[in-house]
Design a protein around this motif. Structure first.
Motif, PDB file in Angstrom:
ATOM      1  N   LEU A  72       0.823  -1.204   0.000  1.00 34.55           N
ATOM      2  CA  LEU A  72       0.000   0.000   0.000  1.00 34.55           C
ATOM      3  C   LEU A  72       0.861   1.260   0.000  1.00 34.55           C
ATOM      4  O   LEU A  72       1.735   1.425   0.853  1.00 34.55           O
ATOM      5  N   GLU A  73       0.594   2.133  -0.943  1.00 31.84           N
ATOM      6  CA  GLU A  73       1.278   3.414  -1.025  1.00 31.84           C
ATOM      7  C   GLU A  73       0.540   4.450  -0.186  1.00 31.84           C
ATOM      8  O   GLU A  73      -0.589   4.207   0.258  1.00 31.84           O
ATOM      9  N   PRO A  74       1.169   5.622   0.041  1.00 29.44           N
ATOM     10  CA  PRO A  74       0.503   6.652   0.853  1.00 29.44           C
ATOM     11  C   PRO A  74      -0.904   6.990   0.383  1.00 29.44           C
ATOM     12  O   PRO A  74      -1.802   7.211   1.204  1.00 29.44           O
ATOM     13  N   ARG A  75      -1.121   7.024  -0.931  1.00 31.45           N
ATOM     14  CA  ARG A  75      -2.463   7.367  -1.407  1.00 31.45           C
ATOM     15  C   ARG A  75      -3.492   6.307  -1.020  1.00 31.45           C
ATOM     16  O   ARG A  75      -4.687   6.594  -0.921  1.00 31.45           O
ATOM     17  N   ASP A  76      -3.025   5.080  -0.772  1.00 27.27           N
ATOM     18  CA  ASP A  76      -3.946   4.006  -0.404  1.00 27.27           C
ATOM     19  C   ASP A  76      -4.380   4.079   1.058  1.00 27.27           C
ATOM     20  O   ASP A  76      -5.359   3.425   1.444  1.00 27.27           O
ATOM     21  N   VAL A  77      -3.640   4.833   1.857  1.00 26.52           N
ATOM     22  CA  VAL A  77      -3.976   4.955   3.286  1.00 26.52           C
ATOM     23  C   VAL A  77      -4.279   6.406   3.664  1.00 26.52           C
ATOM     24  O   VAL A  77      -4.330   6.749   4.846  1.00 26.52           O
ATOM     25  N   ALA A  78      -4.500   7.251   2.662  1.00 21.00           N
ATOM     26  CA  ALA A  78      -4.761   8.673   2.924  1.00 21.00           C
ATOM     27  C   ALA A  78      -6.018   8.857   3.776  1.00 21.00           C
ATOM     28  O   ALA A  78      -6.112   9.804   4.566  1.00 21.00           O
ATOM     29  N   ASP A  79      -6.992   7.960   3.625  1.00 17.12           N
ATOM     30  CA  ASP A  79      -8.231   8.094   4.396  1.00 17.12           C
ATOM     31  C   ASP A  79      -8.019   7.893   5.884  1.00 17.12           C
ATOM     32  O   ASP A  79      -8.856   8.317   6.700  1.00 17.12           O
ATOM     33  N   ILE A  80      -6.911   7.254   6.267  1.00 13.74           N
ATOM     34  CA  ILE A  80      -6.623   7.031   7.683  1.00 13.74           C
ATOM     35  C   ILE A  80      -6.151   8.316   8.350  1.00 13.74           C
ATOM     36  O   ILE A  80      -6.376   8.530   9.549  1.00 13.74           O
ATOM     37  N   MET A  81      -5.522   9.184   7.581  1.00 12.21           N
ATOM     38  CA  MET A  81      -4.920  10.399   8.132  1.00 12.21           C
ATOM     39  C   MET A  81      -5.956  11.514   8.242  1.00 12.21           C
ATOM     40  O   MET A  81      -5.899  12.520   7.542  1.00 12.21           O
ATOM     41  N   ARG A  82      -6.904  11.329   9.150  1.00 14.20           N
ATOM     42  CA  ARG A  82      -7.998  12.268   9.308  1.00 14.20           C
ATOM     43  C   ARG A  82      -8.200  12.526  10.803  1.00 14.20           C
ATOM     44  O   ARG A  82      -7.702  11.769  11.642  1.00 14.20           O
ATOM     45  N   PRO A  83      -8.940  13.588  11.138  1.00 17.07           N
ATOM     46  CA  PRO A  83      -9.200  13.840  12.559  1.00 17.07           C
ATOM     47  C   PRO A  83      -9.964  12.690  13.211  1.00 17.07           C
ATOM     48  O   PRO A  83     -10.742  11.995  12.562  1.00 17.07           O
ATOM     49  N   ALA A  84      -9.737  12.517  14.496  1.00 19.31           N
ATOM     50  CA  ALA A  84     -10.472  11.496  15.245  1.00 19.31           C
ATOM     51  C   ALA A  84     -11.934  11.899  15.356  1.00 19.31           C
ATOM     52  O   ALA A  84     -12.284  13.083  15.279  1.00 19.31           O
ATOM     53  N   GLU A  85     -12.788  10.921  15.543  1.00 20.48           N
ATOM     54  CA  GLU A  85     -14.200  11.220  15.677  1.00 20.48           C
ATOM     55  C   GLU A  85     -14.448  12.014  16.958  1.00 20.48           C
ATOM     56  O   GLU A  85     -13.799  11.768  17.984  1.00 20.48           O
ATOM     57  N   PRO A  86     -15.340  13.004  16.917  1.00 21.48           N
ATOM     58  CA  PRO A  86     -15.638  13.793  18.115  1.00 21.48           C
ATOM     59  C   PRO A  86     -16.071  12.898  19.270  1.00 21.48           C
ATOM     60  O   PRO A  86     -16.776  11.912  19.085  1.00 21.48           O
ATOM     61  N   GLY A  87     -15.619  13.254  20.451  1.00 22.96           N
ATOM     62  CA  GLY A  87     -15.987  12.485  21.636  1.00 22.96           C
ATOM     63  C   GLY A  87     -15.009  11.400  22.013  1.00 22.96           C
ATOM     64  O   GLY A  87     -15.147  10.792  23.076  1.00 22.96           O
ATOM     65  N   LEU A  88     -14.018  11.145  21.168  1.00 30.31           N
ATOM     66  CA  LEU A  88     -13.056  10.088  21.495  1.00 30.31           C
ATOM     67  C   LEU A  88     -12.236  10.450  22.728  1.00 30.31           C
ATOM     68  O   LEU A  88     -11.934   9.597  23.560  1.00 30.31           O
ATOM     69  N   PHE A  89     -11.893  11.740  22.856  1.00 33.15           N
ATOM     70  CA  PHE A  89     -11.034  12.178  23.950  1.00 33.15           C
ATOM     71  C   PHE A  89     -11.803  13.043  24.951  1.00 33.15           C
ATOM     72  O   PHE A  89     -12.697  13.802  24.581  1.00 33.15           O
TER      73      PHE A  89
END
Length: 253
Positions: free
Chosen positions: A188-205
């Motif tokens: 997997l190249e960076p473009r294949d995991v770009a969707d992972i690099m997003r803000p955490a869902e509200p309420g996680l912390f």
């Protein structure tokens, strides 16, 4: 950014969370700071065909990535964070993002909110407790004398809406179901995991205001996580001093 974080889970808890088998003992850490060793999980050699465990191994790295091409690391800024939005374009990060993605286990992180001329520290911990994994990048630097050091950085992204009032950036949090994808640098190249690099869902912390004890690296005990009144709360609770009546005279008192 992410300039301090915590890892207070036990080695067994970390090993179970990240599916690691080569975990060594380590003490709880309440104030992990740049240039200190941090724990990372990276993809390892494939396990035996009959094993149902992923090919991951634990690694201690210096927090502060040094690119392989650096001739004089002292001339570079301390690269503890990499912006997820631009990491693939930065010379220091684009190769690790392609070939050496990692997971950084944590039980929370610290961030500072500016209130007037004061910076109020907050401890942000998983609301349900337990561990999270930050997206990390690993690089092995070899100095001119041939000695090697493993180094790393934590990827950051825009803060989720409930954290943005404290700071506009936060670490990229990788969900457990995405661990294997994130670490799979062979396919997997960076473009294949770009969707992972997003803000955490509200309420996680959960955001807990803490004292400025966390500002000093030498403070490493659990007392730095004790809740205090937030700066704006203290200011609102303090009674206003009554001004003397204006008699038309100036005073130095």
């Amino acid at each position: 950014m992410c300039g301090r974080f915590t890892l207070t889970a036990t080695p067994d808890q970390v090993a179970l969370f990240l599916a690691l088998m080569d975990m060594e003992a380590f003490p709880p850490r309440y104030n992990v700071a740049p240039t200190q060793p941090i724990l990372m999980a990276i993809a390892g050699p494939p396990r035996d065909p009959g094993s149902n465990l992923p090919d991951r191994r634990a690694l201690l790295v210096r927090w502060g990535l040094i690119p392989r091409w650096a001739k004089d690391p002292k001339s570079l800024p301390l690269l503890i964070n990499a912006r997820a939005e631009t990491a693939g374009e930065r010379a220091a990060f684009k190769v690790p993002l392609r070939h050496r993605r990692a997971l950084v286990p944590a039980t929370g992180f610290y961030e500072w909110r500016t209130v007037g001329r004061t910076r109020q520290p907050y401890f942000l911990k998983p609301r349900q407790g337990g561990l999270v994994a930050f997206a990390g990048l690993m690089e092995t630097y070899a100095d001119p004398n041939g000695s090697e050091i493993d180094t790393g950085a934590i990827l950051t992204t825009e803060a989720s809406p409930d954290i943005a009032s404290i700071h506009n950036r936060m670490p990229v949090v990788v969900r457990p179901e995405d661990f294997s994808r994130w670490l799979d640098c062979r396919r997997l190249e960076p473009r294949d995991v770009a969707d992972i690099m997003r803000p955490a869902e509200p309420g996680l912390f959960e955001a807990i205001p803490v004292s400025d004890l966390v500002n000093k690296v030498a403070n490493t005990g659990p007392e730095i996580q004790a809740r205090v009144a937030a700066v704006e709360t203290v200011a609102a609770a303090e009674p206003r001093r009554r001004l003397p009546p204006d008699d038309g005279q100036l005073s130095l008192l």
